[in-house]
Motif scaffolding. Structure first.
Motif, PDB file in Angstrom:
ATOM      1  N   ASN A 168       0.832  -1.205   0.000  1.00 51.98           N
ATOM      2  CA  ASN A 168       0.000   0.000   0.000  1.00 51.98           C
ATOM      3  C   ASN A 168       0.866   1.255   0.000  1.00 51.98           C
ATOM      4  N   TYR A 169       1.911   1.243   0.806  1.00 54.87           N
ATOM      5  CA  TYR A 169       2.821   2.393   0.862  1.00 54.87           C
ATOM      6  C   TYR A 169       3.517   2.573  -0.488  1.00 54.87           C
ATOM      7  N   GLY A 170       3.926   1.458  -1.094  1.00 51.62           N
ATOM      8  CA  GLY A 170       4.594   1.533  -2.381  1.00 51.62           C
ATOM      9  C   GLY A 170       3.686   2.068  -3.473  1.00 51.62           C
ATOM     10  N   THR A 171       2.393   1.790  -3.360  1.00 51.12           N
ATOM     11  CA  THR A 171       1.440   2.245  -4.379  1.00 51.12           C
ATOM     12  C   THR A 171       0.975   3.674  -4.135  1.00 51.12           C
ATOM     13  N   ARG A 172       0.726   4.023  -2.879  1.00 53.03           N
ATOM     14  CA  ARG A 172       0.078   5.294  -2.560  1.00 53.03           C
ATOM     15  C   ARG A 172       1.033   6.413  -2.141  1.00 53.03           C
ATOM     16  N   ARG A 173       2.222   6.076  -1.690  1.00 54.53           N
ATOM     17  CA  ARG A 173       3.120   7.112  -1.162  1.00 54.53           C
ATOM     18  C   ARG A 173       4.409   7.256  -1.956  1.00 54.53           C
TER      19      ARG A 173
ATOM     20  N   ALA B  23      13.029   5.926   0.697  1.00 58.36           N
ATOM     21  CA  ALA B  23      13.307   4.974   1.773  1.00 58.36           C
ATOM     22  C   ALA B  23      12.064   4.147   2.075  1.00 58.36           C
ATOM     23  N   ARG B  24      12.260   2.851   2.279  1.00 52.85           N
ATOM     24  CA  ARG B  24      11.146   1.974   2.595  1.00 52.85           C
ATOM     25  C   ARG B  24      11.216   1.414   4.005  1.00 52.85           C
ATOM     26  N   TYR B  25      12.354   1.507   4.637  1.00 56.21           N
ATOM     27  CA  TYR B  25      12.433   1.095   6.046  1.00 56.21           C
ATOM     28  C   TYR B  25      13.629   1.756   6.702  1.00 56.21           C
ATOM     29  N   VAL B  26      13.595   1.795   8.031  1.00 55.94           N
ATOM     30  CA  VAL B  26      14.703   2.310   8.836  1.00 55.94           C
ATOM     31  C   VAL B  26      15.052   1.234   9.851  1.00 55.94           C
TER      32      VAL B  26
ATOM     33  N   HIS C 299      22.437  10.555   3.016  1.00 54.68           N
ATOM     34  CA  HIS C 299      21.134  10.401   2.368  1.00 54.68           C
ATOM     35  C   HIS C 299      20.363  11.723   2.444  1.00 54.68           C
ATOM     36  N   PRO C 300      20.794  12.729   1.687  1.00 57.04           N
ATOM     37  CA  PRO C 300      20.048  13.990   1.716  1.00 57.04           C
ATOM     38  C   PRO C 300      18.621  13.803   1.210  1.00 57.04           C
ATOM     39  N   ARG C 301      17.684  14.495   1.857  1.00 57.40           N
ATOM     40  CA  ARG C 301      16.261  14.478   1.514  1.00 57.40           C
ATOM     41  C   ARG C 301      15.607  13.115   1.752  1.00 57.40           C
ATOM     42  N   GLN C 302      16.338  12.183   2.340  1.00 57.55           N
ATOM     43  CA  GLN C 302      15.799  10.851   2.562  1.00 57.55           C
ATOM     44  C   GLN C 302      14.870  10.836   3.769  1.00 57.55           C
ATOM     45  N   ASN C 303      13.800  10.030   3.687  1.00 56.68           N
ATOM     46  CA  ASN C 303      12.904   9.877   4.826  1.00 56.68           C
ATOM     47  C   ASN C 303      13.589   9.115   5.950  1.00 56.68           C
ATOM     48  N   SER C 304      13.190   9.423   7.169  1.00 48.10           N
ATOM     49  CA  SER C 304      13.754   8.766   8.336  1.00 48.10           C
ATOM     50  C   SER C 304      12.706   8.757   9.444  1.00 48.10           C
ATOM     51  N   VAL C 305      13.075   8.233  10.601  1.00 46.55           N
ATOM     52  CA  VAL C 305      12.232   8.301  11.793  1.00 46.55           C
ATOM     53  C   VAL C 305      13.122   8.627  12.978  1.00 46.55           C
ATOM     54  N   PHE C 306      12.520   9.206  14.022  1.00 40.26           N
ATOM     55  CA  PHE C 306      13.230   9.310  15.295  1.00 40.26           C
ATOM     56  C   PHE C 306      12.278   8.948  16.426  1.00 40.26           C
TER      57      PHE C 306
ATOM     58  N   GLN D 268      19.645   3.252  10.059  1.00 43.17           N
ATOM     59  CA  GLN D 268      20.051   2.985   8.674  1.00 43.17           C
ATOM     60  C   GLN D 268      18.791   2.841   7.818  1.00 43.17           C
ATOM     61  N   SER D 269      18.600   3.756   6.873  1.00 42.11           N
ATOM     62  CA  SER D 269      17.435   3.678   5.991  1.00 42.11           C
ATOM     63  C   SER D 269      17.851   3.094   4.659  1.00 42.11           C
ATOM     64  N   SER D 270      16.876   2.495   3.983  1.00 38.38           N
ATOM     65  CA  SER D 270      17.208   1.863   2.711  1.00 38.38           C
ATOM     66  C   SER D 270      15.975   1.784   1.828  1.00 38.38           C
ATOM     67  N   PRO D 271      16.162   1.944   0.502  1.00 41.97           N
ATOM     68  CA  PRO D 271      15.086   1.645  -0.445  1.00 41.97           C
ATOM     69  C   PRO D 271      14.951   0.134  -0.586  1.00 41.97           C
ATOM     70  N   PRO D 272      13.910  -0.340  -1.256  1.00 38.81           N
ATOM     71  CA  PRO D 272      13.776  -1.801  -1.427  1.00 38.81           C
ATOM     72  C   PRO D 272      14.839  -2.324  -2.373  1.00 38.81           C
ATOM     73  N   PRO D 273      15.142  -3.625  -2.314  1.00 40.48           N
ATOM     74  CA  PRO D 273      16.100  -4.184  -3.268  1.00 40.48           C
ATOM     75  C   PRO D 273      15.595  -4.016  -4.705  1.00 40.48           C
ATOM     76  N   TYR D 274      16.472  -3.653  -5.597  1.00 41.37           N
ATOM     77  CA  TYR D 274      16.100  -3.509  -6.997  1.00 41.37           C
ATOM     78  C   TYR D 274      15.983  -4.884  -7.658  1.00 41.37           C
ATOM     79  N   GLN D 275      14.929  -5.040  -8.448  1.00 39.98           N
ATOM     80  CA  GLN D 275      14.714  -6.323  -9.137  1.00 39.98           C
ATOM     81  C   GLN D 275      15.475  -6.314 -10.471  1.00 39.98           C
TER      82      GLN D 275
END
Length: 207
Positions: A57-62, A87-90, A133-140, A200-207
């Motif tokens: 859902n996040y991948g489709t809508r956000r 980013a898809r996870y932290v 990771h400039p402009r990358q999403n994160s959490v605290f 550590q944030s990361s995008p999903p693995p590329y297929q």
């Protein structure tokens, strides 16, 4: 007389051995006790299928919205640049999280308060030189306490608890009304802050 003394002593020894054998729990009792000491899974656990649905859902809508915006911002300076990695996870080191939990509990106890919840804030790193990771999403993470039916973010103000509203504005005085909130410049350094970041944030693995 001596024979009777030996007999009585032997009887006492046998009684002690029987008592010791009776006090030793058998294997079934030990297994039952160990079973009752197991941690019960929290009700908030979700299934793997549900997690996959939320992720998709996040991948489709956000993700497309974020990528489209960030790409539009960078077009002026780098029109041939590659698409922005959303980013898809932290992740946080497990040992760091254990140390963090112990630290915030220690600091809350030091100012005579109890942690009620742990807020996870969404954040975005600035577009600054030198950032990995400039402009990358994160959490605290921010611990929160409950007082008068409301929850407040916690920081340490010297030897007293300090309170933050949902927008991280510092409350001056006992927490009673949102109208009393006033913006305060952020603290210099880390003194008093209980906020954890730098995962550590990361995008999903590329297929």
């Amino acid at each position: 007389m001596k024979h009777r003394l030996v007999t009585a002593t032997s009887a006492v020894i046998w009684m002690l051995l029987l008592l010791a054998a009776g006090c030793k729990p058998d294997s079934s009792e030990q297994q039952t006790r160990e079973a009752t000491e197991k941690v019960v899974p929290p009700k908030q656990l979700i299934s793997l299928e549900t997690a996959r649905e939320y992720y998709q859902n996040y991948g489709t809508r956000r993700v497309p919205l974020i990528r489209r915006y960030e790409d539009s911002v960078s077009q002026a300076t780098n029109p041939e640049g590659k698409p922005f990695d959303v980013a898809r996870y932290v992740s946080f080191d497990y040992q760091v999280l254990k140390e963090y939990m112990a630290f915030i509990e220690q600091e809350a106890a030091r100012v005579n308060t109890d942690i009620h919840s742990l807020r996870i804030y969404f954040a975005t790193y600035p577009d600054a030189a030198g950032r990995t990771h400039p402009r990358q999403n994160s959490v605290f993470l921010l611990p929160a306490v409950e007082m008068e039916g409301k929850q407040w973010g916690l920081f340490i103000d010297g030897d007293r608890p300090g309170y933050l509203n949902g927008g991280l504005e510092v409350y001056q005085g006992p927490p009673r009304a949102e109208a009393s909130m006033v913006p305060v410049p952020p603290q210099q350094g880390r003194g008093g802050s209980l906020i954890l970041n730098e995962g550590q944030s990361s995008p999903p693995p590329y297929q």
